[in-house]
Design a protein around this motif. Structure first.
Motif, PDB file in Angstrom:
ATOM      1  N   PHE A  88     -10.991  21.198  72.714  1.00 21.99           N
ATOM      2  CA  PHE A  88     -10.108  20.336  73.484  1.00 21.99           C
ATOM      3  C   PHE A  88     -10.985  19.403  74.311  1.00 21.99           C
ATOM      4  CE2 PHE A  88      -7.547  24.051  72.650  1.00 21.99           C
ATOM      5  CZ  PHE A  88      -6.312  23.508  72.333  1.00 21.99           C
ATOM      6  N   TRP A  89     -10.787  18.097  74.170  1.00 19.36           N
ATOM      7  CA  TRP A  89     -11.586  17.118  74.891  1.00 19.36           C
ATOM      8  C   TRP A  89     -10.816  16.570  76.071  1.00 19.36           C
ATOM      9  CZ3 TRP A  89     -16.562  16.691  73.934  1.00 19.36           C
ATOM     10  CH2 TRP A  89     -17.043  17.089  72.696  1.00 19.36           C
ATOM     11  N   LYS A  90     -11.508  16.279  77.138  1.00 18.63           N
ATOM     12  CA  LYS A  90     -10.928  15.668  78.317  1.00 18.63           C
ATOM     13  C   LYS A  90     -10.420  14.273  77.953  1.00 18.63           C
ATOM     14  CE  LYS A  90     -12.054  14.330  83.039  1.00 18.63           C
ATOM     15  NZ  LYS A  90     -13.081  14.311  84.074  1.00 18.63           N
ATOM     16  N   ASP A  91      -9.172  13.963  78.357  1.00 17.35           N
ATOM     17  CA  ASP A  91      -8.610  12.637  78.102  1.00 17.35           C
ATOM     18  C   ASP A  91      -9.509  11.564  78.685  1.00 17.35           C
ATOM     19  OD1 ASP A  91      -6.415  13.625  76.788  1.00 17.35           O
ATOM     20  OD2 ASP A  91      -5.066  13.458  78.501  1.00 17.35           O
ATOM     21  N   GLY A  92      -9.774  10.545  77.912  1.00 22.38           N
ATOM     22  CA  GLY A  92     -10.546   9.415  78.389  1.00 22.38           C
ATOM     23  C   GLY A  92     -12.053   9.577  78.309  1.00 22.38           C
ATOM     24  N   PHE A  93     -12.533  10.754  77.910  1.00 23.02           N
ATOM     25  CA  PHE A  93     -13.977  10.957  77.823  1.00 23.02           C
ATOM     26  C   PHE A  93     -14.541  10.159  76.663  1.00 23.02           C
ATOM     27  CE2 PHE A  93     -17.678  13.085  76.003  1.00 23.02           C
ATOM     28  CZ  PHE A  93     -18.541  13.036  77.086  1.00 23.02           C
ATOM     29  N   ASP A  94     -15.587   9.380  76.934  1.00 22.99           N
ATOM     30  CA  ASP A  94     -16.246   8.598  75.904  1.00 22.99           C
ATOM     31  C   ASP A  94     -17.740   8.617  76.201  1.00 22.99           C
ATOM     32  OD1 ASP A  94     -16.737   6.927  73.756  1.00 22.99           O
ATOM     33  OD2 ASP A  94     -16.345   5.104  74.908  1.00 22.99           O
ATOM     34  N   GLY A  95     -18.460   9.498  75.554  1.00 23.61           N
ATOM     35  CA  GLY A  95     -19.885   9.603  75.806  1.00 23.61           C
ATOM     36  C   GLY A  95     -20.475  10.795  75.079  1.00 23.61           C
ATOM     37  N   LYS A  96     -21.708  11.098  75.382  1.00 27.46           N
ATOM     38  CA  LYS A  96     -22.383  12.239  74.777  1.00 27.46           C
ATOM     39  C   LYS A  96     -21.984  13.505  75.541  1.00 27.46           C
ATOM     40  CE  LYS A  96     -26.355   9.726  73.061  1.00 27.46           C
ATOM     41  NZ  LYS A  96     -27.822   9.629  73.027  1.00 27.46           N
ATOM     42  N   ALA A  97     -21.971  14.627  74.834  1.00 25.99           N
ATOM     43  CA  ALA A  97     -21.623  15.909  75.445  1.00 25.99           C
ATOM     44  C   ALA A  97     -22.564  16.983  74.919  1.00 25.99           C
ATOM     45  CB  ALA A  97     -20.178  16.264  75.120  1.00 25.99           C
ATOM     46  N   GLU A  98     -22.683  18.053  75.667  1.00 28.23           N
ATOM     47  CA  GLU A  98     -23.485  19.191  75.231  1.00 28.23           C
ATOM     48  C   GLU A  98     -22.805  20.469  75.657  1.00 28.23           C
ATOM     49  OE1 GLU A  98     -27.270  18.697  77.089  1.00 28.23           O
ATOM     50  OE2 GLU A  98     -26.572  19.373  79.026  1.00 28.23           O
ATOM     51  N   GLY A  99     -23.028  21.522  74.929  1.00 32.72           N
ATOM     52  CA  GLY A  99     -22.439  22.822  75.225  1.00 32.72           C
ATOM     53  C   GLY A  99     -23.433  23.716  75.926  1.00 32.72           C
ATOM     54  N   GLY A 100     -23.119  25.008  75.932  1.00 33.59           N
ATOM     55  CA  GLY A 100     -24.045  25.968  76.496  1.00 33.59           C
ATOM     56  C   GLY A 100     -23.523  26.721  77.708  1.00 33.59           C
ATOM     57  N   PHE A 101     -22.309  26.398  78.156  1.00 37.65           N
ATOM     58  CA  PHE A 101     -21.712  27.113  79.294  1.00 37.65           C
ATOM     59  C   PHE A 101     -20.553  27.943  78.766  1.00 37.65           C
ATOM     60  CE2 PHE A 101     -23.451  23.111  80.744  1.00 37.65           C
ATOM     61  CZ  PHE A 101     -24.280  23.523  81.776  1.00 37.65           C
ATOM     62  N   PHE A 102     -20.636  29.256  78.899  1.00 40.80           N
ATOM     63  CA  PHE A 102     -19.645  30.147  78.304  1.00 40.80           C
ATOM     64  C   PHE A 102     -19.014  31.049  79.357  1.00 40.80           C
ATOM     65  CE2 PHE A 102     -22.725  29.144  75.046  1.00 40.80           C
ATOM     66  CZ  PHE A 102     -21.925  28.841  73.952  1.00 40.80           C
ATOM     67  N   PHE A 103     -17.771  31.440  79.111  1.00 41.35           N
ATOM     68  CA  PHE A 103     -17.137  32.511  79.879  1.00 41.35           C
ATOM     69  C   PHE A 103     -16.249  33.287  78.921  1.00 41.35           C
ATOM     70  CE2 PHE A 103     -12.657  31.421  80.410  1.00 41.35           C
ATOM     71  CZ  PHE A 103     -12.637  30.087  80.044  1.00 41.35           C
ATOM     72  N   ARG A 104     -16.000  34.554  79.252  1.00 39.01           N
ATOM     73  CA  ARG A 104     -15.176  35.406  78.397  1.00 39.01           C
ATOM     74  C   ARG A 104     -13.716  35.024  78.573  1.00 39.01           C
ATOM     75  NH1 ARG A 104     -17.101  38.221  74.460  1.00 39.01           N
ATOM     76  NH2 ARG A 104     -15.651  39.878  74.829  1.00 39.01           N
ATOM     77  N   SER A 105     -13.042  34.699  77.480  1.00 44.45           N
ATOM     78  CA  SER A 105     -11.660  34.255  77.566  1.00 44.45           C
ATOM     79  C   SER A 105     -10.703  35.229  76.883  1.00 44.45           C
ATOM     80  CB  SER A 105     -11.522  32.862  76.933  1.00 44.45           C
ATOM     81  OG  SER A 105     -11.851  32.920  75.562  1.00 44.45           O
ATOM     82  N   PHE A 106     -11.057  36.504  76.885  1.00 44.95           N
ATOM     83  CA  PHE A 106     -10.238  37.509  76.212  1.00 44.95           C
ATOM     84  C   PHE A 106      -8.794  37.469  76.708  1.00 44.95           C
ATOM     85  CE2 PHE A 106      -8.383  41.765  76.008  1.00 44.95           C
ATOM     86  CZ  PHE A 106      -8.421  41.972  74.645  1.00 44.95           C
ATOM     87  N   ASP A 107      -8.599  37.429  78.031  1.00 45.93           N
ATOM     88  CA  ASP A 107      -7.242  37.437  78.578  1.00 45.93           C
ATOM     89  C   ASP A 107      -6.473  36.184  78.187  1.00 45.93           C
ATOM     90  OD1 ASP A 107      -7.554  39.925  79.737  1.00 45.93           O
ATOM     91  OD2 ASP A 107      -8.158  39.102  81.680  1.00 45.93           O
ATOM     92  N   LEU A 108      -7.133  35.035  78.170  1.00 45.55           N
ATOM     93  CA  LEU A 108      -6.481  33.792  77.770  1.00 45.55           C
ATOM     94  C   LEU A 108      -6.077  33.865  76.299  1.00 45.55           C
ATOM     95  CD1 LEU A 108      -5.560  30.905  78.298  1.00 45.55           C
ATOM     96  CD2 LEU A 108      -7.900  30.151  77.837  1.00 45.55           C
ATOM     97  N   ASN A 109      -6.964  34.330  75.455  1.00 46.78           N
ATOM     98  CA  ASN A 109      -6.646  34.474  74.025  1.00 46.78           C
ATOM     99  C   ASN A 109      -5.465  35.416  73.829  1.00 46.78           C
ATOM    100  OD1 ASN A 109      -8.815  32.836  73.475  1.00 46.78           O
ATOM    101  ND2 ASN A 109     -10.165  34.498  72.871  1.00 46.78           N
ATOM    102  N   LYS A 110      -5.470  36.538  74.526  1.00 52.22           N
ATOM    103  CA  LYS A 110      -4.400  37.529  74.415  1.00 52.22           C
ATOM    104  C   LYS A 110      -3.076  36.930  74.906  1.00 52.22           C
ATOM    105  CE  LYS A 110      -3.529  42.340  75.631  1.00 52.22           C
ATOM    106  NZ  LYS A 110      -4.030  43.513  76.346  1.00 52.22           N
ATOM    107  N   PHE A 111      -3.120  36.175  75.999  1.00 55.73           N
ATOM    108  CA  PHE A 111      -1.931  35.539  76.548  1.00 55.73           C
ATOM    109  C   PHE A 111      -1.348  34.534  75.550  1.00 55.73           C
ATOM    110  CE2 PHE A 111       0.144  32.308  79.244  1.00 55.73           C
ATOM    111  CZ  PHE A 111       1.074  33.116  79.881  1.00 55.73           C
ATOM    112  N   MET A 112      -2.214  33.718  74.943  1.00 58.16           N
ATOM    113  CA  MET A 112      -1.759  32.719  73.975  1.00 58.16           C
ATOM    114  C   MET A 112      -1.205  33.385  72.713  1.00 58.16           C
ATOM    115  SD  MET A 112      -4.704  29.818  74.666  1.00 58.16           S
ATOM    116  CE  MET A 112      -4.550  29.076  73.085  1.00 58.16           C
ATOM    117  N   GLU A 113      -1.786  34.484  72.290  1.00 54.36           N
ATOM    118  CA  GLU A 113      -1.261  35.232  71.142  1.00 54.36           C
ATOM    119  C   GLU A 113       0.137  35.749  71.443  1.00 54.36           C
ATOM    120  OE1 GLU A 113      -4.090  38.281  70.195  1.00 54.36           O
ATOM    121  OE2 GLU A 113      -5.552  36.853  69.401  1.00 54.36           O
ATOM    122  N   GLY A 114       0.363  36.197  72.692  1.00 58.91           N
ATOM    123  CA  GLY A 114       1.681  36.671  73.102  1.00 58.91           C
ATOM    124  C   GLY A 114       2.721  35.565  73.031  1.00 58.91           C
TER     125      GLY A 114
END
Length: 79
Positions: free
Chosen positions: A11-37
């Motif tokens: 999912f990209w931020k609306d209006g973003f136009d430029g280079k991007a890089e990753g590398g920042f993570f957090f555990r999203s188990f609860d979010l995934n479980k909530f969306m599955e529900g």
């Protein structure tokens, strides 16, 4: 039932136009479980909105019979 498979979706931020890089993570188990529900109850997740520390799951609108009838009447009146 809607099929939401968010594996490998970005999912990209609306209006973003430029280079991007990753590398920042957090555990999203609860979010995934909530969306599955939501999906299991017939919802179709179409977006995520972050406001401060809150995360809102945005779902496809489901029109009710009453709403559909009202919309049909409005269309008939316009024609």
């Amino acid at each position: 039932m809607a099929n939401n498979n968010f594996k490998d979706i970005v999912f990209w931020k609306d209006g973003f136009d430029g280079k991007a890089e990753g590398g920042f993570f957090f555990r999203s188990f609860d979010l995934n479980k909530f969306m599955e529900g939501i999906t299991e109850r017939g919802g179709n997740v179409v977006g995520i909105q972050f406001t401060g520390n809150n995360c809102e799951i945005i779902c496809e609108h489901k029109s009710t019979d009453d709403e559909t009838t009202t919309q049909e009447k409005e269309l008939e009146e316009l024609s």
